[in-house]
Design a protein around this motif. Structure first.
Motif, mmCIF file in Angstrom:
data_model
loop_
_atom_site.group_PDB
_atom_site.id
_atom_site.type_symbol
_atom_site.label_atom_id
_atom_site.label_comp_id
_atom_site.label_asym_id
_atom_site.label_seq_id
_atom_site.Cartn_x
_atom_site.Cartn_y
_atom_site.Cartn_z
ATOM 1 N N ALA A 61 -20.477 1.692 73.266
ATOM 2 C CA ALA A 61 -20.381 0.395 72.600
ATOM 3 C C ALA A 61 -20.841 0.488 71.155
ATOM 4 C CB ALA A 61 -21.217 -0.640 73.363
ATOM 5 N N ASP A 62 -21.914 1.240 70.933
ATOM 6 C CA ASP A 62 -22.437 1.428 69.579
ATOM 7 C C ASP A 62 -21.401 2.071 68.674
ATOM 8 O OD1 ASP A 62 -23.932 1.971 67.320
ATOM 9 O OD2 ASP A 62 -24.945 3.690 68.204
ATOM 10 N N LEU A 63 -20.771 3.159 69.128
ATOM 11 C CA LEU A 63 -19.776 3.854 68.309
ATOM 12 C C LEU A 63 -18.559 2.967 68.053
ATOM 13 C CD1 LEU A 63 -19.941 7.392 69.982
ATOM 14 C CD2 LEU A 63 -20.844 6.735 67.742
ATOM 15 N N PHE A 64 -18.133 2.247 69.082
ATOM 16 C CA PHE A 64 -16.966 1.373 68.948
ATOM 17 C C PHE A 64 -17.204 0.290 67.886
ATOM 18 C CE2 PHE A 64 -14.746 -2.555 70.173
ATOM 19 C CZ PHE A 64 -13.423 -2.119 70.176
ATOM 20 N N VAL A 65 -18.334 -0.401 67.980
ATOM 21 C CA VAL A 65 -18.618 -1.475 67.025
ATOM 22 C C VAL A 65 -18.909 -0.893 65.639
ATOM 23 C CG1 VAL A 65 -20.111 -3.446 66.510
ATOM 24 C CG2 VAL A 65 -19.439 -2.985 68.864
ATOM 25 N N ALA A 66 -19.526 0.296 65.576
ATOM 26 C CA ALA A 66 -19.752 0.937 64.281
ATOM 27 C C ALA A 66 -18.431 1.195 63.576
ATOM 28 C CB ALA A 66 -20.525 2.244 64.467
ATOM 29 N N GLY A 67 -17.417 1.598 64.338
ATOM 30 C CA GLY A 67 -16.096 1.800 63.749
ATOM 31 C C GLY A 67 -15.487 0.510 63.236
ATOM 32 N N VAL A 68 -15.568 -0.534 64.048
ATOM 33 C CA VAL A 68 -15.047 -1.841 63.619
ATOM 34 C C VAL A 68 -15.801 -2.331 62.382
ATOM 35 C CG1 VAL A 68 -14.749 -4.261 64.282
ATOM 36 C CG2 VAL A 68 -14.294 -2.445 65.951
ATOM 37 N N ALA A 69 -17.130 -2.182 62.390
ATOM 38 C CA ALA A 69 -17.942 -2.629 61.256
ATOM 39 C C ALA A 69 -17.604 -1.859 59.989
ATOM 40 C CB ALA A 69 -19.430 -2.444 61.594
ATOM 41 N N THR A 70 -17.344 -0.559 60.120
ATOM 42 C CA THR A 70 -16.969 0.249 58.955
ATOM 43 C C THR A 70 -15.625 -0.195 58.391
ATOM 44 O OG1 THR A 70 -18.226 2.152 59.796
ATOM 45 C CG2 THR A 70 -16.512 2.608 58.177
ATOM 46 N N LEU A 71 -14.683 -0.519 59.264
ATOM 47 C CA LEU A 71 -13.384 -1.028 58.794
ATOM 48 C C LEU A 71 -13.555 -2.349 58.053
ATOM 49 C CD1 LEU A 71 -11.092 -0.261 61.881
ATOM 50 C CD2 LEU A 71 -11.042 0.857 59.655
ATOM 51 N N ILE A 72 -14.376 -3.231 58.593
ATOM 52 C CA ILE A 72 -14.610 -4.518 57.932
ATOM 53 C C ILE A 72 -15.226 -4.303 56.549
ATOM 54 C CG2 ILE A 72 -15.940 -6.669 58.020
ATOM 55 C CD1 ILE A 72 -15.733 -6.517 61.076
ATOM 56 N N GLN A 73 -16.203 -3.403 56.444
ATOM 57 C CA GLN A 73 -16.891 -3.177 55.181
ATOM 58 C C GLN A 73 -16.000 -2.449 54.172
ATOM 59 O OE1 GLN A 73 -19.282 -4.578 53.411
ATOM 60 N NE2 GLN A 73 -20.992 -3.902 54.693
ATOM 61 N N SER A 74 -15.217 -1.489 54.616
ATOM 62 C CA SER A 74 -14.425 -0.667 53.700
ATOM 63 C C SER A 74 -13.127 -1.352 53.281
ATOM 64 C CB SER A 74 -14.100 0.685 54.349
ATOM 65 O OG SER A 74 -15.271 1.403 54.647
ATOM 66 N N ILE A 75 -12.397 -1.907 54.237
ATOM 67 C CA ILE A 75 -11.110 -2.548 53.929
ATOM 68 C C ILE A 75 -11.324 -4.005 53.543
ATOM 69 C CG2 ILE A 75 -8.847 -3.176 54.846
ATOM 70 C CD1 ILE A 75 -9.015 -0.743 56.669
ATOM 71 N N GLY A 76 -12.092 -4.720 54.353
ATOM 72 C CA GLY A 76 -12.415 -6.108 54.053
ATOM 73 C C GLY A 76 -11.300 -7.082 54.381
ATOM 74 N N PHE A 77 -11.656 -8.322 54.573
ATOM 75 C CA PHE A 77 -10.705 -9.422 54.713
ATOM 76 C C PHE A 77 -11.390 -10.700 54.256
ATOM 77 C CE2 PHE A 77 -13.101 -9.620 58.635
ATOM 78 C CZ PHE A 77 -13.191 -10.964 58.924
ATOM 79 N N TRP A 78 -10.663 -11.529 53.575
ATOM 80 C CA TRP A 78 -11.155 -12.786 53.011
ATOM 81 C C TRP A 78 -12.456 -12.518 52.275
ATOM 82 C CZ3 TRP A 78 -14.449 -17.114 55.088
ATOM 83 C CH2 TRP A 78 -14.308 -18.264 54.282
ATOM 84 N N ARG A 79 -13.576 -13.115 52.679
ATOM 85 C CA ARG A 79 -14.858 -12.948 52.003
ATOM 86 C C ARG A 79 -15.808 -12.039 52.791
ATOM 87 N NH1 ARG A 79 -16.127 -16.557 48.130
ATOM 88 N NH2 ARG A 79 -17.728 -14.980 47.673
ATOM 89 N N PHE A 80 -15.258 -11.144 53.571
ATOM 90 C CA PHE A 80 -16.066 -10.204 54.342
ATOM 91 C C PHE A 80 -15.710 -8.781 53.924
ATOM 92 C CE2 PHE A 80 -16.007 -14.015 56.908
ATOM 93 C CZ PHE A 80 -17.288 -14.090 57.452
ATOM 94 N N GLY A 81 -16.718 -8.004 53.540
ATOM 95 C CA GLY A 81 -16.514 -6.604 53.207
ATOM 96 C C GLY A 81 -16.654 -6.327 51.724
ATOM 97 N N VAL A 82 -17.457 -5.312 51.372
ATOM 98 C CA VAL A 82 -17.688 -4.966 49.971
ATOM 99 C C VAL A 82 -16.535 -4.163 49.393
ATOM 100 C CG1 VAL A 82 -18.892 -2.780 50.411
ATOM 101 C CG2 VAL A 82 -19.499 -4.136 48.398
ATOM 102 N N ARG A 83 -15.682 -3.599 50.273
ATOM 103 C CA ARG A 83 -14.495 -2.832 49.870
ATOM 104 C C ARG A 83 -14.877 -1.600 49.041
ATOM 105 N NH1 ARG A 83 -13.275 -8.131 50.313
ATOM 106 N NH2 ARG A 83 -11.305 -8.717 51.308
ATOM 107 N N LEU A 84 -15.888 -0.891 49.516
ATOM 108 C CA LEU A 84 -16.349 0.363 48.932
ATOM 109 C C LEU A 84 -16.530 1.380 50.062
ATOM 110 C CD1 LEU A 84 -19.051 -0.838 46.346
ATOM 111 C CD2 LEU A 84 -16.784 0.080 45.827
ATOM 112 N N PRO A 85 -16.612 2.674 49.746
ATOM 113 C CA PRO A 85 -16.755 3.681 50.809
ATOM 114 C C PRO A 85 -18.146 3.673 51.429
ATOM 115 C CG PRO A 85 -16.820 4.735 48.651
ATOM 116 C CD PRO A 85 -16.447 3.297 48.424
#
Length: 491
Positions: A61-85
């Motif tokens: 579960a930790d690895l799965f959510v870490a992957g989702v969280a990394t996608l949110i932070q790197s790619i971003g959508f609307w006002r979520f995600g810094v859009r940096l590596p």
């Protein structure tokens, strides 16, 4: 013509490498943070007395959510995600409070407090982002340096297997991995040097097999597929004491993530503004909420991957997005995760010295632009001293209340808060610095450590010729103006 111009003007952060480079670069980030990513569910699950099967589920579960969280932070959508590596993983700051909550209540209270913490972080993000003005180069450089110094304890723990001393064999493998990475950086072609850490981990693991340091015994027992079901352990509960203690963790997470986002923004030459900072903090909050629903814990940016960005000079956020996809796959396929887990800790420790050392070097590079009066020296000295206290003496705050330990046992948060407060106290004029000035300051950071040697030599020669023509008084101006994004096609 217009298409060609658009490609040339694309910032390195937004460039998408070819797939044959994208996957190994993404895997390199996963390997750099994997041990830290799985450590928290191992520690918490073990402390609460859960079965190996339940702990394995917590890790997946930790690895799965870490992957989702990394996608949110790197790619971003609307006002979520810094859009940096940036890579996301479970924070160590929450380990103590979560074990206390689990022992007093049960694991559903941990998940409930985690969900509440995520909501709190999302609501507070626009206000918290205003602290960007409190991160001038003096504070930013100090915080970046503290991040690297604090993480050296992680590398040391890998080499010693968390014992007081290291076995000569483990030390040899750590040193061999580090030397191999250095040789690749010096003599390998640029394309190979970019994955030096990954190759160091792979070669170190292969060499360690005959010595019995690689444990792949769990691969056969691991399943090929795991379903990450939300609320697997039951509906979350929300005891007030548990929620309050986790809200304090949220403040620590936001402090640490702010430092990481500012650091990586400077390394990739895309300084983080107030709005970007708020978007990144919202992503942390959303990921933490998802963690509570999917049977895992609060999430934050992983500082060790900031060092990897600096070391490899690969600035694309799509590389960490690929890392997010790999993490999701590891969470869904436990057998693959068991193979990655077999990398010897001593080999990870050798690579960690290079990664975390580069973070320290980035902080020193930022501080090189600061005019060091006695006051500024005092700010750096005291902040670093406070930050290293829990590293050199882990039990120094054992007699203090839990809330105090929560803040000051984290060298990163303690050092960051100390640097901010001392700068405000000893440099009152800094209070007038606004966000625009802070961002403009960040853009002027020297980037020579991130540039290939050939480019640095060419720029030095060009600067020398310009100085001979126009006089020594203009040397500094010429060196600065010769830098351009087009000078280095690999940035």
């Amino acid at each position: 013509m217009s298409t060609s111009s658009a490609v040339k003007s694309r910032h390195p952060v937004d460039e998408i490498p070819r797939l044959d480079r994208l996957f190994p670069l993404g895997l390199q980030h996963v390997l750099a943070m994997y041990a830290g990513a799985v450590a928290v569910p191992l520690i918490v699950g073990g402390a609460l007395g859960y079965s190996p099967q339940d702990i394995a589920f917590l890790i997946s579960a930790d690895l799965f959510v870490a992957g989702v969280a990394t996608l949110i932070q790197s790619i971003g959508f609307w006002r979520f995600g810094v859009r940096l590596p940036l890579m996301q993983g479970v924070t160590f700051a929450a380990v103590g409070p979560m074990i206390a909550i689990g022992n007093q209540y049960d694991i559903t209270a941990i998940f409930g407090a985690t969900i509440a913490c995520g909501l709190f972080m999302i609501a507070l993000a626009p206000v918290f982002s205003s602290i960007l003005r409190f991160f001038p180069p003096l504070v930013t450089g100090t915080v970046i340096m503290i991040i690297g110094l604090s993480l050296m304890g992680v590398a040391g723990g890998w080499i010693t297997n968390n014992q007081d001393t290291a076995e000569p064999r483990d030390l040899a493998f750590a040193a061999g991995t580090l030397i191999f990475i250095i040789l690749l950086e010096r003599f390998a072609p640029p394309a190979v040097a970019r994955v030096s850490v990954l190759l160091g981990l792979v070669v170190g693991t292969i060499v360690a097999i005959p010595f019995g340091l690689v444990d792949w015994s769990g691969v056969g027992a691991a399943g090929w597929f795991a379903v990450i079901t939300p609320l697997h352990f039951g509906l979350p509960t929300f005891p007030i004491a548990a929620v309050i203690s986790m809200l304090v963790v949220g403040l620590v997470i936001m402090t640490e993530t702010t430092g990481d986002m500012v650091a990586v923004g400077e390394i990739v030459d895309r300084p983080v503004g107030k709005r970007q900072l708020a978007d990144g903090l919202r992503a942390d909050g959303l990921s933490t909420m998802l963690g509570g629903f999917f049977n895992t814990f609060p999430y934050t940016a992983f500082a060790q991957n900031v060092g990897l960005v600096s070391l490899t000079r690969v600035k694309s956020r799509w590389v960490t997005a690929m890392s997010g996809v790999i993490l999701i796959a590891l969470g869904l396929v436990p057998k693959v995760a068991a193979i990655v887990e077999g990398v010897p800790r001593s080999v990870l420790g050798g690579a960690g010295i290079a990664l975390f050392g580069m973070v320290v070097a980035s902080g020193v590079r930022t501080l090189a632009r600061v005019h060091f009066t006695n006051t500024n020296i005092l700010v750096v000295a005291i902040s670093v001293g406070v930050a290293l206290m829990p590293t050199v003496r882990p039990d120094i705050y054992a007699a203090f209340p839990d809330w105090f330990q929560l803040i000051f046992d984290s060298g990163i948060s303690a050092g960051a808060l100390t640097a901010i407060l001392l700068n405000l106290l000893l440099n009152p004029a800094q209070r007038a610095v606004d966000d625009a000035e802070a961002v403009q300051d960040a853009r002027r950071i020297t980037k020579s450590l991130n540039r290939p040697e050939v480019v640095r030599d060419a720029e030095a020669a060009q600067a020398g010729r310009a100085s001979a023509r126009e006089g020594n008084g203009h040397r500094e101006r010429e060196v600065v103006t010769t830098e351009s994004p087009e000078a280095d096609p690999h940035r």
